[in-house]
Design a protein around this motif. Structure first.
Motif, PDB file in Angstrom:
ATOM      1  N   ILE A 133       0.839  -1.203   0.000  1.00  0.00           N
ATOM      2  CA  ILE A 133       0.000   0.000   0.000  1.00  0.00           C
ATOM      3  C   ILE A 133       0.872   1.250   0.000  1.00  0.00           C
ATOM      4  O   ILE A 133       0.622   2.204  -0.751  1.00  0.00           O
ATOM      5  CB  ILE A 133      -0.968  -0.018   1.201  1.00  0.00           C
ATOM      6  CG1 ILE A 133      -2.014  -1.111   1.004  1.00  0.00           C
ATOM      7  CG2 ILE A 133      -1.629   1.342   1.396  1.00  0.00           C
ATOM      8  CD1 ILE A 133      -2.883  -1.362   2.214  1.00  0.00           C
ATOM      9  N   ILE A 134       1.898   1.265   0.807  1.00  0.00           N
ATOM     10  CA  ILE A 134       2.803   2.420   0.861  1.00  0.00           C
ATOM     11  C   ILE A 134       3.521   2.592  -0.468  1.00  0.00           C
ATOM     12  O   ILE A 134       3.634   3.703  -0.995  1.00  0.00           O
ATOM     13  CB  ILE A 134       3.799   2.270   2.032  1.00  0.00           C
ATOM     14  CG1 ILE A 134       3.053   2.377   3.356  1.00  0.00           C
ATOM     15  CG2 ILE A 134       4.903   3.319   1.949  1.00  0.00           C
ATOM     16  CD1 ILE A 134       3.878   2.012   4.565  1.00  0.00           C
ATOM     17  N   SER A 135       3.994   1.505  -1.039  1.00  0.00           N
ATOM     18  CA  SER A 135       4.688   1.569  -2.323  1.00  0.00           C
ATOM     19  C   SER A 135       3.757   2.026  -3.434  1.00  0.00           C
ATOM     20  O   SER A 135       4.147   2.815  -4.300  1.00  0.00           O
ATOM     21  CB  SER A 135       5.279   0.199  -2.652  1.00  0.00           C
ATOM     22  OG  SER A 135       5.907   0.209  -3.894  1.00  0.00           O
ATOM     23  N   LEU A 136       2.537   1.546  -3.417  1.00  0.00           N
ATOM     24  CA  LEU A 136       1.555   1.948  -4.421  1.00  0.00           C
ATOM     25  C   LEU A 136       1.254   3.446  -4.317  1.00  0.00           C
ATOM     26  O   LEU A 136       1.233   4.154  -5.336  1.00  0.00           O
ATOM     27  CB  LEU A 136       0.282   1.133  -4.241  1.00  0.00           C
ATOM     28  CG  LEU A 136      -0.722   1.113  -5.370  1.00  0.00           C
ATOM     29  CD1 LEU A 136      -0.114   0.509  -6.615  1.00  0.00           C
ATOM     30  CD2 LEU A 136      -1.944   0.312  -4.956  1.00  0.00           C
ATOM     31  N   CYS A 137       1.048   3.937  -3.125  1.00  0.00           N
ATOM     32  CA  CYS A 137       0.782   5.369  -2.940  1.00  0.00           C
ATOM     33  C   CYS A 137       1.982   6.224  -3.336  1.00  0.00           C
ATOM     34  O   CYS A 137       1.832   7.261  -3.994  1.00  0.00           O
ATOM     35  CB  CYS A 137       0.409   5.653  -1.488  1.00  0.00           C
ATOM     36  SG  CYS A 137      -1.176   4.953  -1.009  1.00  0.00           S
ATOM     37  N   PHE A 138       3.169   5.801  -2.951  1.00  0.00           N
ATOM     38  CA  PHE A 138       4.390   6.521  -3.307  1.00  0.00           C
ATOM     39  C   PHE A 138       4.578   6.549  -4.827  1.00  0.00           C
ATOM     40  O   PHE A 138       4.904   7.591  -5.406  1.00  0.00           O
ATOM     41  CB  PHE A 138       5.590   5.847  -2.629  1.00  0.00           C
ATOM     42  CG  PHE A 138       6.905   6.491  -2.935  1.00  0.00           C
ATOM     43  CD1 PHE A 138       7.216   7.746  -2.437  1.00  0.00           C
ATOM     44  CD2 PHE A 138       7.844   5.835  -3.713  1.00  0.00           C
ATOM     45  CE1 PHE A 138       8.432   8.336  -2.721  1.00  0.00           C
ATOM     46  CE2 PHE A 138       9.064   6.411  -3.999  1.00  0.00           C
ATOM     47  CZ  PHE A 138       9.363   7.671  -3.501  1.00  0.00           C
ATOM     48  N   GLY A 139       4.356   5.428  -5.469  1.00  0.00           N
ATOM     49  CA  GLY A 139       4.514   5.357  -6.918  1.00  0.00           C
ATOM     50  C   GLY A 139       3.513   6.210  -7.659  1.00  0.00           C
ATOM     51  O   GLY A 139       3.865   6.932  -8.599  1.00  0.00           O
ATOM     52  N   ILE A 140       2.260   6.172  -7.236  1.00  0.00           N
ATOM     53  CA  ILE A 140       1.238   6.992  -7.886  1.00  0.00           C
ATOM     54  C   ILE A 140       1.546   8.473  -7.671  1.00  0.00           C
ATOM     55  O   ILE A 140       1.380   9.292  -8.581  1.00  0.00           O
ATOM     56  CB  ILE A 140      -0.160   6.611  -7.363  1.00  0.00           C
ATOM     57  CG1 ILE A 140      -0.537   5.225  -7.889  1.00  0.00           C
ATOM     58  CG2 ILE A 140      -1.202   7.636  -7.787  1.00  0.00           C
ATOM     59  CD1 ILE A 140      -1.802   4.661  -7.285  1.00  0.00           C
ATOM     60  N   GLY A 141       2.017   8.825  -6.494  1.00  0.00           N
ATOM     61  CA  GLY A 141       2.394  10.215  -6.226  1.00  0.00           C
ATOM     62  C   GLY A 141       3.522  10.694  -7.114  1.00  0.00           C
ATOM     63  O   GLY A 141       3.496  11.816  -7.631  1.00  0.00           O
ATOM     64  N   LEU A 142       4.523   9.854  -7.331  1.00  0.00           N
ATOM     65  CA  LEU A 142       5.638  10.239  -8.204  1.00  0.00           C
ATOM     66  C   LEU A 142       5.186  10.383  -9.654  1.00  0.00           C
ATOM     67  O   LEU A 142       5.621  11.301 -10.358  1.00  0.00           O
ATOM     68  CB  LEU A 142       6.764   9.213  -8.110  1.00  0.00           C
ATOM     69  CG  LEU A 142       7.666   9.331  -6.896  1.00  0.00           C
ATOM     70  CD1 LEU A 142       8.669   8.178  -6.870  1.00  0.00           C
ATOM     71  CD2 LEU A 142       8.394  10.654  -6.881  1.00  0.00           C
ATOM     72  N   VAL A 143       4.336   9.489 -10.103  1.00  0.00           N
ATOM     73  CA  VAL A 143       3.835   9.584 -11.476  1.00  0.00           C
ATOM     74  C   VAL A 143       3.010  10.861 -11.646  1.00  0.00           C
ATOM     75  O   VAL A 143       3.167  11.576 -12.647  1.00  0.00           O
ATOM     76  CB  VAL A 143       3.024   8.328 -11.849  1.00  0.00           C
ATOM     77  CG1 VAL A 143       2.278   8.525 -13.144  1.00  0.00           C
ATOM     78  CG2 VAL A 143       3.941   7.119 -11.945  1.00  0.00           C
ATOM     79  N   ILE A 144       2.168  11.168 -10.685  1.00  0.00           N
ATOM     80  CA  ILE A 144       1.379  12.401 -10.762  1.00  0.00           C
ATOM     81  C   ILE A 144       2.298  13.622 -10.748  1.00  0.00           C
ATOM     82  O   ILE A 144       2.099  14.574 -11.514  1.00  0.00           O
ATOM     83  CB  ILE A 144       0.349  12.454  -9.620  1.00  0.00           C
ATOM     84  CG1 ILE A 144      -0.740  11.413  -9.867  1.00  0.00           C
ATOM     85  CG2 ILE A 144      -0.247  13.849  -9.481  1.00  0.00           C
ATOM     86  CD1 ILE A 144      -1.697  11.247  -8.712  1.00  0.00           C
ATOM     87  N   PHE A 145       3.322  13.615  -9.899  1.00  0.00           N
ATOM     88  CA  PHE A 145       4.277  14.725  -9.865  1.00  0.00           C
ATOM     89  C   PHE A 145       4.942  14.913 -11.220  1.00  0.00           C
ATOM     90  O   PHE A 145       5.025  16.037 -11.729  1.00  0.00           O
ATOM     91  CB  PHE A 145       5.344  14.483  -8.793  1.00  0.00           C
ATOM     92  CG  PHE A 145       6.549  15.370  -8.934  1.00  0.00           C
ATOM     93  CD1 PHE A 145       6.493  16.694  -8.557  1.00  0.00           C
ATOM     94  CD2 PHE A 145       7.729  14.875  -9.476  1.00  0.00           C
ATOM     95  CE1 PHE A 145       7.599  17.518  -8.705  1.00  0.00           C
ATOM     96  CE2 PHE A 145       8.835  15.688  -9.621  1.00  0.00           C
ATOM     97  CZ  PHE A 145       8.769  17.011  -9.231  1.00  0.00           C
ATOM     98  N   GLY A 146       5.420  13.832 -11.811  1.00  0.00           N
ATOM     99  CA  GLY A 146       6.114  13.935 -13.093  1.00  0.00           C
ATOM    100  C   GLY A 146       5.217  14.440 -14.200  1.00  0.00           C
ATOM    101  O   GLY A 146       5.597  15.323 -14.981  1.00  0.00           O
ATOM    102  N   MET A 147       4.018  13.912 -14.285  1.00  0.00           N
ATOM    103  CA  MET A 147       3.103  14.311 -15.355  1.00  0.00           C
ATOM    104  C   MET A 147       2.611  15.746 -15.175  1.00  0.00           C
ATOM    105  O   MET A 147       2.564  16.521 -16.142  1.00  0.00           O
ATOM    106  CB  MET A 147       1.918  13.353 -15.421  1.00  0.00           C
ATOM    107  CG  MET A 147       2.307  11.989 -15.934  1.00  0.00           C
ATOM    108  SD  MET A 147       0.995  10.744 -16.075  1.00  0.00           S
ATOM    109  CE  MET A 147      -0.489  11.538 -15.698  1.00  0.00           C
TER     110      MET A 147
END
Length: 82
Positions: free
Chosen positions: A43-57
């Motif tokens: 869950i933590i990894s999923l949230c962190f990953g989605i946050g990074l993708v949103i930041f980049g885009m």
């Protein structure tokens, strides 16, 4: 022409790391990969990953808007222009 902002250097790695973290989190949540406390880590990894993708885009999209707003040859027309 507007010079690229230094934060744009982080968007490419953020997208790649975010995608990898999201994939890893999804694998942990679905029990395709088992670890102790895998659900919590997933869950933590999923949230962190989605946050990074949103930041980049969003950072790239915002920079495109800034560059388009500063363009002297802006040929876009709105309904108010004739």
């Amino acid at each position: 022409m507007v010079e690229p902002h230094p934060i744009l250097r982080f968007t490419g790695p953020a997208l790649l790391i975010g995608a990898a973290a999201t994939l890893f989190g999804a694998l942990l949540i679905t029990d395709a990969v088992t670890l102790p406390n895998g659900l919590m880590i997933g869950i933590i990894s999923l949230c962190f990953g989605i946050g990074l993708v949103i930041f980049g885009m969003m950072t790239r999209a915002a920079w495109r808007i800034v560059v388009a707003a500063n363009d002297d040859n802006n040929t876009t027309h709105t309904g108010e222009q004739e």
